[in-house]
Design an enzyme around this catalytic site. Structure first.
Site, PDB file in Angstrom:
ATOM      1  N   PHE A 183      -1.347   1.118  -1.722  1.00  0.00           N
ATOM      2  CA  PHE A 183      -0.313   0.674  -0.785  1.00  0.00           C
ATOM      3  C   PHE A 183      -0.752   0.963   0.640  1.00  0.00           C
ATOM      4  O   PHE A 183      -1.360   2.007   0.909  1.00  0.00           O
ATOM      5  CB  PHE A 183       1.004   1.419  -1.010  1.00  0.00           C
ATOM      6  CG  PHE A 183       1.733   1.058  -2.270  1.00  0.00           C
ATOM      7  CD1 PHE A 183       1.839  -0.259  -2.693  1.00  0.00           C
ATOM      8  CD2 PHE A 183       2.353   2.047  -3.017  1.00  0.00           C
ATOM      9  CE1 PHE A 183       2.544  -0.579  -3.851  1.00  0.00           C
ATOM     10  CE2 PHE A 183       3.056   1.737  -4.169  1.00  0.00           C
ATOM     11  CZ  PHE A 183       3.151   0.431  -4.593  1.00  0.00           C
ATOM     12  N   GLU A 184      -0.357   0.088   1.560  1.00  0.00           N
ATOM     13  CA  GLU A 184      -0.818   0.247   2.944  1.00  0.00           C
ATOM     14  C   GLU A 184      -0.252   1.493   3.623  1.00  0.00           C
ATOM     15  O   GLU A 184      -0.773   1.961   4.619  1.00  0.00           O
ATOM     16  CB  GLU A 184      -0.497  -0.997   3.775  1.00  0.00           C
ATOM     17  CG  GLU A 184       0.972  -1.189   4.050  1.00  0.00           C
ATOM     18  CD  GLU A 184       1.271  -2.526   4.729  1.00  0.00           C
ATOM     19  OE1 GLU A 184       0.345  -3.245   5.107  1.00  0.00           O
ATOM     20  OE2 GLU A 184       2.456  -2.817   4.872  1.00  0.00           O
ATOM     21  N   GLY A 185       0.835   2.050   3.080  1.00  0.00           N
ATOM     22  CA  GLY A 185       1.355   3.304   3.629  1.00  0.00           C
ATOM     23  C   GLY A 185       0.345   4.435   3.509  1.00  0.00           C
ATOM     24  O   GLY A 185       0.453   5.440   4.217  1.00  0.00           O
ATOM     25  N   GLY A 186      -0.625   4.285   2.599  1.00  0.00           N
ATOM     26  CA  GLY A 186      -1.659   5.313   2.441  1.00  0.00           C
ATOM     27  C   GLY A 186      -1.705   5.898   1.037  1.00  0.00           C
ATOM     28  O   GLY A 186      -1.992   7.078   0.859  1.00  0.00           O
ATOM     29  N   GLY A 246      -0.220  -5.515   7.212  1.00  0.00           N
ATOM     30  CA  GLY A 246      -1.574  -5.424   6.677  1.00  0.00           C
ATOM     31  C   GLY A 246      -2.121  -6.749   6.171  1.00  0.00           C
ATOM     32  O   GLY A 246      -3.246  -6.809   5.673  1.00  0.00           O
TER      33      GLY A 246
END
Lengths: 256, 320
Positions: A53-56, A134
């Protein structure tokens, strides 16, 4: 058709996106249909699917009934394998660790370019959309699957703004413009599955859902789709797939 | 327009800092005075997570103007800075009410009428811009944005370059060194040694890139407590200029391990803001920002029941 369970358009998108994934792949998913599709795949034939996920987050496992409101929320981290900074997880894609990305958008064109920035003129837009997030990075760096409602206003001859590069102007233009890897591999809609012809990189029909006609596709598409000689019918959504989706999203936040 | 600051400029701003370990605690209003009108302001967290909402609330209350705001991805904070008029420019990769609500009619109104400029970057580009800023270099080479209309939109701000070693073409994104960064954390000591639980987003780079950093924190703990778990410290004290003790400082957004977003409040907020993005939004700002005398009074307007529920969900992250 009586044996076919009633599925919403959102469920159809999630199911056929999930079926496009293979066990062992590393996939980069956003919230909504992508997350549902990846989570469904994990519960079907892809238990070793790794979700980023782009949140990390690396190695997400979303619990039934606890869908995160975005991929930047704490719910995404629970039961995951690793938590990183936002750039760090995106750079995993740049380095080449990701097999498949998932994207949507307001508009797609015949070459798989996506727009999530502006409807109308860039300088004076009719609608200022949220923007890339993203999406540009995913589309620039990996092979990706698009899932979208099949509507004429979304399937346009030329997107108003290329937020996310597909095959740009077709042919070899993507590579020629400095993007040697990735590109749109599959478009999943409520009418069928579409991919891109190897030479021209224009969209072509790969399969239609049961009961969908060519005319229906043509009526809902703003450009000519390429029709190969054989266009098979997809196998119907199963009750099991729907049950899993509805357990994942019991409040029907994303599958309604 | 070149937006990259000269090395001498960003280096000397660090050189002028009092980097000694001294007490930096102050009130929200005192911290807001460290943000001049027209400043470039980097906001920590992402979308609905660890957003420094209390600090943004105070900046609106204190009547800041002409801020140039940057953040990885924006939601309610975007509505507030764009709608209230404290910012006339934002740089981000994404701005909406939140995934489940879609577009913000408030932000759309300000962008589409030209009242506020939305300079769009990709998510990785924002991260790499802060990263370059944090490293003291003027740009970062990367392999996205290239070939898209985002590259065209950023004409004059991005460059293409040929790698001197391989001859490959790469895109260069400009360093971003905001004059002020506002970041919310779970805990820090009174010197600003800050611990972040959960997702760090772009906050460590943002803290190192900025000229001055204002921390809001759920709690101020002793330095001894920081020393017992130094591996959790993500921002060192010498980056930090101000420390403000603000429990629930991210409300109505979430703070990892402590509370999840207050969705019922946000549902009501979005319905009202989107139904009347001008006078309706102004009425919301009156009710939520100008009438409450302090942050606790703002929290009262969210309501105890919802705060307690959000806490229950927030803490569940650590439960089996």
């Amino acid at each position: 058709m009586t044996d076919r369970p009633e599925a919403t358009a959102a469920e159809v998108l999630a199911v056929y996106s999930a079926r496009a994934l293979q066990n062992g792949q590393v996939v980069f998913a956003g919230v909504g249909t992508p997350l549902l599709a990846a989570s469904l795949a994990q519960r079907l034939d892809c238990p070793e699917l790794t979700i980023l996920f782009e949140g990390g987050i690396i190695g997400a496992w979303v619990e039934d009934g606890r869908l995160p409101p975005s991929t930047n929320d704490q719910r995404c981290t629970r039961l995951s394998r690793m938590v990183l900074g936002s750039s760090e997880v995106m750079l995993m894609m740049q380095r080449g660790y990701v097999d498949i990305g998932f994207l949507g958008g307001a508009q797609i064109d015949a070459y798989g370019n996506l727009n999530s920035s502006f409807i109308g003129e860039t300088a004076s837009p009719r609608v200022r959309l949220p923007g890339s997030g993203g999406a540009n990075d995913i589309g620039s760096l990996t092979d990706y699957i698009v899932s979208m409602r099949h509507e004429r206003r979304r399937f346009v001859p030329k997107v108003d703004f290329i937020t996310t590069p597909g095959f740009l102007a077709g042919g070899t233009s993507r590579g020629d413009n400095g993007l040697p890897y990735g590109g749109c591999r599959l478009v999943v809609t409520d009418l069928g599955l579409f991919d891109f012809a190897p030479e021209t990189r224009r969209m072509r029909a790969r399969a239609l859902h049961a009961g969908v006609t060519r005319d229906e596709v043509a009526d809902n598409t703003g450009f000519d789709v390429h029709w190969p000689d054989e266009v098979p019918v997809t196998s119907p959504v199963t009750l099991r797939e729907l049950e899993i989706l509805r357990r994942l999203d019991p409040e029907r936040i994303f599958i309604a | 327009m070149n937006s990259v600051r000269a090395y001498r400029d960003i280096r000397d701003s660090v050189g002028r800092r009092d980097r000694s370990m001294h007490d930096k605690t102050m009130s929200l209003a005192e911290a807001a005075a460290l943000v001049p009108d027209g400043a470039s302001l980097g906001i920590g967290g992402s979308i609905m997570s660890r957003t420094p909402m209390a600090m943004i609330w105070q900046l609106i209350k204190s009547g800041r103007r002409n801020l140039n705001v940057s953040r990885s991805m924006m939601s309610t904070d975007g509505d507030w800075v764009v709608g209230s008029g404290i910012a006339d420019r934002i740089e981000t990769s994404w701005c909406a009410q939140g995934i489940s609500w879609g577009l913000s009619k408030v932000a759309r109104d300000r962008f589409e009428t030209g009242a506020v400029v939305y300079e769009e970057w990709s998510h990785l580009a924002m991260g790499q811009r802060y990263h370059a800023g944090a490293m003291g270099v003027p740009f970062m080479p990367m392999r996205t944005v290239i070939g898209s209309d985002l590259e065209r939109l950023a004409a004059g701000k991005v460059g293409r370059s040929t790698c001197p070693f391989t001859g490959e073409e790469v895109l260069l994104v400009p360093a971003l060194n905001p004059e002020v960064a506002i970041i919310h954390v779970q805990r820090c000591d009174r010197f600003g040694n800050a611990q972040i639980d959960g997702l760090p987003f772009m906050d460590i780079d943002l803290a190192c890139a900025a000229d001055r950093v204002i921390l809001t924190t759920e709690e101020i703990v002793s330095t001894e407590q920081i020393r017992r778990a130094p591996e959790r410290t993500r921002i060192p004290f010498f980056c930090v200029e101000a420390v403000v003790d603000v429990p629930f400082g991210s409300a109505p957004h979430e703070c990892f391990g402590l509370y999840e977003p207050m969705m019922r409040h946000l549902d009501r907020y979005v319905a009202r803001a989107n139904s009347d993005p001008r006078s309706g939004f102004e009425a919301l700002m009156t009710e939520l920002v100008h009438e409450p005398a302090d942050w606790t009074q703002f929290l009262e307007r969210i309501g105890v029941a919802e705060l307690v529920e959000a806490m229950g969900r927030g803490r569940s992250i650590y439960r089996d």
